[in-house]
Scaffold this active site. Structure first.
Site, PDB file in Angstrom:
ATOM      1  N   ILE A 183     -59.686-131.395  16.937  1.00  0.00           N
ATOM      2  CA  ILE A 183     -59.785-132.853  16.744  1.00  0.00           C
ATOM      3  C   ILE A 183     -59.154-133.209  15.412  1.00  0.00           C
ATOM      4  CG2 ILE A 183     -61.366-134.797  16.459  1.00  0.00           C
ATOM      5  CD1 ILE A 183     -63.407-133.250  18.140  1.00  0.00           C
ATOM      6  N   LYS A 205     -62.154-127.176   9.945  1.00  0.00           N
ATOM      7  CA  LYS A 205     -61.546-127.933  11.040  1.00  0.00           C
ATOM      8  C   LYS A 205     -62.599-128.286  12.080  1.00  0.00           C
ATOM      9  CE  LYS A 205     -60.199-123.415  12.545  1.00  0.00           C
ATOM     10  NZ  LYS A 205     -59.135-122.439  12.503  1.00  0.00           N
ATOM     11  N   VAL A 206     -62.291-129.297  12.859  1.00  0.00           N
ATOM     12  CA  VAL A 206     -63.237-129.741  13.878  1.00  0.00           C
ATOM     13  C   VAL A 206     -62.587-129.547  15.243  1.00  0.00           C
ATOM     14  CG1 VAL A 206     -64.591-131.699  14.731  1.00  0.00           C
ATOM     15  CG2 VAL A 206     -64.218-131.438  12.281  1.00  0.00           C
ATOM     16  N   ARG A 259     -58.573-131.797  10.991  1.00  0.00           N
ATOM     17  CA  ARG A 259     -58.765-130.786   9.962  1.00  0.00           C
ATOM     18  C   ARG A 259     -59.093-131.486   8.652  1.00  0.00           C
ATOM     19  NH1 ARG A 259     -56.686-125.761  10.399  1.00  0.00           N
ATOM     20  NH2 ARG A 259     -55.034-126.322  11.861  1.00  0.00           N
ATOM     21  N   GLY A 260     -60.057-130.967   7.982  1.00  0.00           N
ATOM     22  CA  GLY A 260     -60.433-131.563   6.702  1.00  0.00           C
ATOM     23  C   GLY A 260     -60.252-130.564   5.581  1.00  0.00           C
ATOM     24  N   ARG A 261     -60.686-130.943   4.429  1.00  0.00           N
ATOM     25  CA  ARG A 261     -60.522-130.104   3.250  1.00  0.00           C
ATOM     26  C   ARG A 261     -61.318-128.798   3.373  1.00  0.00           C
ATOM     27  NH1 ARG A 261     -59.904-127.068   0.159  1.00  0.00           N
ATOM     28  NH2 ARG A 261     -60.031-127.036  -2.107  1.00  0.00           N
ATOM     29  N   PHE A 262     -62.450-128.867   4.077  1.00  0.00           N
ATOM     30  CA  PHE A 262     -63.322-127.688   4.102  1.00  0.00           C
ATOM     31  C   PHE A 262     -63.325-126.952   5.434  1.00  0.00           C
ATOM     32  CE2 PHE A 262     -65.865-130.604   1.179  1.00  0.00           C
ATOM     33  CZ  PHE A 262     -65.106-130.229   0.084  1.00  0.00           C
ATOM     34  N   ASP A 272     -70.270-137.227  -0.682  1.00  0.00           N
ATOM     35  CA  ASP A 272     -68.880-137.447  -0.278  1.00  0.00           C
ATOM     36  C   ASP A 272     -68.796-138.623   0.701  1.00  0.00           C
ATOM     37  OD1 ASP A 272     -66.197-136.911  -0.292  1.00  0.00           O
ATOM     38  OD2 ASP A 272     -66.282-135.265   1.147  1.00  0.00           O
ATOM     39  N   LYS A 316     -67.626-127.833  14.209  1.00  0.00           N
ATOM     40  CA  LYS A 316     -67.002-127.838  12.880  1.00  0.00           C
ATOM     41  C   LYS A 316     -67.016-126.418  12.326  1.00  0.00           C
ATOM     42  CE  LYS A 316     -66.362-130.415   8.826  1.00  0.00           C
ATOM     43  NZ  LYS A 316     -66.188-131.744   8.335  1.00  0.00           N
TER      44      LYS A 316
END
Ligand SMILES: Nc1ncnc2c1ncn2[C@@H]1O[C@H](COP(=O)(O)OP(=O)(O)OP(=O)(O)O)[C@@H](O)[C@H]1O
Length: 582
Positions: free
Chosen positions: A294, A301-302, A296-299, A411, A314
């Site tokens: 779905i 992926k989803v 990708r984030g800093r920490f 955050d 996640k």
């Protein structure tokens, strides 16, 4: 009021009250550590003599500005880590005189000697990068921004990232803190594989991320993303050491998640059972092979998956914990915040998994599959006031619920607020952020942050950013319920205006503005004065003076909705019935 310009801070004061907005009253928060401290060659910031080391060190450290001083020097350093009144007056006069405020960026050293200007706030230009930026008195007064930085905000559209460099305190007198902190900011929405790999190779690390950015927050990944060992680690509750460490952090006053722990969950006879209840075997999750990722984030992926229904999986990157044997425990501490949350506006935690090298959690899949960020900045949707109010209330309720559980979001950004539909949001990504994560992969000094991370951080967090990344102090950042309130104000602003706070400024300028106590500028938004005041109060520079989220929620509920005006219709109306005329 101080107005923002494209470069920095425009400065037309509109009322005599303007100067009060600049008040930067962050009192020192001295604390004496009882831990063994090796201070090396660190010196007292006041007298410049060595601090010494050991258990019974006679020095104290301010949690806000990180000054370390001998106990006997403490009384002589003044009572604020912020700007002195004289300095504030000077800065304010200077801002007015120079019309657009750019001058304050040109020559920070021209400000008369003051502890606060020389030390807690960073300075331009960077001596290490640009020789024209010498900090001595012969420095040119023209802006000499570090390489890669221009005053033109269009540089923000440059591909992926640039290195934002700012120098905090006076490098000469700040022994041991004289390296330049670097913010690597994703200029796209997320770093791509090659970019991540480039950075990680530089530091002899390997990154497992792969895929290419398809659109905002959406990455098409390789099937390898789903491969790997699916053996599940033995599920054990966190060790006493981990719990103690966690509690110790909490005693620092900033990380309160420990209260979210039910003691029987941690140590009691039911501990194992409690963790087993929320454990999902990785191999029981099915993944959508055609479009698994779905975003990708800093920490991490989803992924889109199926586990007795559609779920979001996640997968967290735990590489920031160098000791592999400690990763499982650290991960459990992180997900513990999720375990105990049940709220309609909080992403539903379904369970976690710990496979060999894979750590993650399974959550309900947000039906809308888009974030508030996407809606506002991707679809460029304008929200009407009633919708803003409704969503703001939901966010307030969800985050104040977290606060009752002693969980700090840390955050709160529109990217971490998912839309179920246009009338319902769910909050995600709470309690995960840590400076240790942002400081990984480790390099000289600095942080890898998401693109808009700097916009929403509270000034007390900005004040803590230092060139010198100290692993042992990284959790010492003053995240609190109050810093969540600041971020909430930013989210609310974004919903009202469709743009980010400080949107025209570069990250280092934002940090500077925050450190100077300059609040975001409220443009001419269509809402009542009462609501505007409420919003601005979220940005109070004194964290304790910000309202609580439950206060905000009550006020939002109490403010009467716009009354329907009974206008006279533009067409003739039969006032009396036909029969009555007779
Ligand atoms: N429960 C969920 N249901 C549906 N989509 C989700 C869910 N959780 C996250 N996403 C989506 O997955 C993507 C990646 O989310 P993630 O939280 O990892 O990063 P981010 O918040 O976009 O970036 P950042 O690194 O700035 O925090 C986002 O597009 C987000 O909207």
């Amino acid at each position: 009021m101080i107005q923002s310009s494209s470069m920095g801070f425009a400065t037309t004061p509109k009322s005599p009250k303007a100067s009060s907005r600049l008040v930067h009253a962050i009192p020192h928060k001295w604390h004496r550590s009882t831990k063994f401290r090796f201070s090396g060659d660190a010196v007292c910031h006041f007298c410049q003599r060595p601090l010494g080391f050991g258990f019974l060190n006679a020095w104290e450290k301010c949690r806000s500005c990180k000054w370390k001083v001998h106990t006997q020097c403490k009384g002589r350093v003044g009572d604020s880590c912020g700007l002195t009144p004289d300095h504030l007056r000077f800065l304010f006069d200077k801002l007015i005189q120079e019309n657009n405020g750019l001058g304050m960026w040109k020559d920070p050293q021209s400000v008369p000697g003051s502890r606060s200007m020389n030390e807690p706030a960073f300075q331009f230009p960077d001596t290490a990068i640009d020789s024209s930026s010498s900090t001595n008195s012969s420095a040119p007064s023209t802006p000499a921004l570090p390489a890669g930085i221009t005053g033109n905000v269009t540089s923000l559209t440059a591909p992926y990232r640039s290195e934002r460099k700012f120098l905090f305190p006076d490098t000469e007198s700040y022994s041991g803190h004289n390296r330049v902190p670097i913010l690597v900011i994703s200029e796209g929405d997320h770093p791509s594989t090659s970019e991540i790999q480039m950075e990680t190779e530089n530091h002899n690390r390997t990154a497992s991320l792969s895929g290419k950015i398809e659109s905002e927050g959406t990455i098409v990944g390789n099937q390898e993303d789903l491969s790997g060992s699916q053996d599940t680690d033995a599920e054990v509750p966190p060790s006493q050491e981990a719990v103690d460490k966690f509690n110790k952090r909490a005693e620092g006053g900033f990380t309160w998640e420990r209260h979210a722990w039910n003691m029987s969950t941690i140590r009691g006879p039911n501990a194992q059972a409690s963790w087993n209840e929320v454990t999902i075997q990785f191999e029981t999750i099915e993944f959508d092979k055609s479009a698994p990722i779905i975003g990708r984030g800093r920490f991490g992926k989803v992924l889109r998956g199926y586990h007795y229904g559609d779920v979001a999986v996640k997968v967290y990157n735990m590489d920031h914990i160098s000791d592999v044997s400690k990763r499982a425990e650290e991960f459990k501490l992180e997900v513990s915040a999720y375990k105990n949350t049940r709220h309609d506006n909080i992403a539903l935690f379904l369970g976690y998994f710990m496979s060999d090298g894979k750590y993650g959690m399974v959550m309900s899949l947000s039906r809308g599959s888009q974030s508030l960020y996407n809606l506002l900045h991707g679809a460029r949707e304008k929200l009407d006031l009633a919708t803003v109010r409704k969503l703001a209330q939901q966010i307030c309720q969800a985050v104040s619920y977290l606060h009752t559980k002693k969980i700090i979001h840390k955050d709160l950004r529109t990217k971490n607020i998912l839309l179920e539909n246009k009338n319902k949001v769910v909050i995600t990504d709470f309690g995960i952020l840590s400076m240790k994560r942002l400081a990984y992969p480790k390099w000289k000094s600095g942080y890898y942050t998401s693109k808009y991370w700097t916009n929403n951080i509270a000034p007390e967090i900005a004040l803590h950013l230092r060139a010198e990344y100290d692993e042992y102090e990284c959790d010492d950042f003053p995240f609190s319920e109050n810093s969540d309130v600041y971020s909430f104000g930013c989210v609310w602003f974004e919903m009202l205006t469709g743009s980010m706070v400080y949107s025209t400024e570069l990250p280092h300028q934002m940090i500077f503005a925050k450190c100077q106590g300059i609040r975001p500028v409220l443009p001419n938004v269509k809402c009542t004065q009462e609501l505007k005041e409420l919003l601005v109060s979220c940005w109070n520079t004194v964290p304790q003076e910000r309202p609580t989220l439950s206060d905000i929620n009550s006020k939002l509920t109490a403010i009467p909705k716009k009354q329907r005006v009974n206008r006279s219709p533009s067409f003739p109306v039969m006032m009396k019935s036909y029969e009555s005329t007779f």
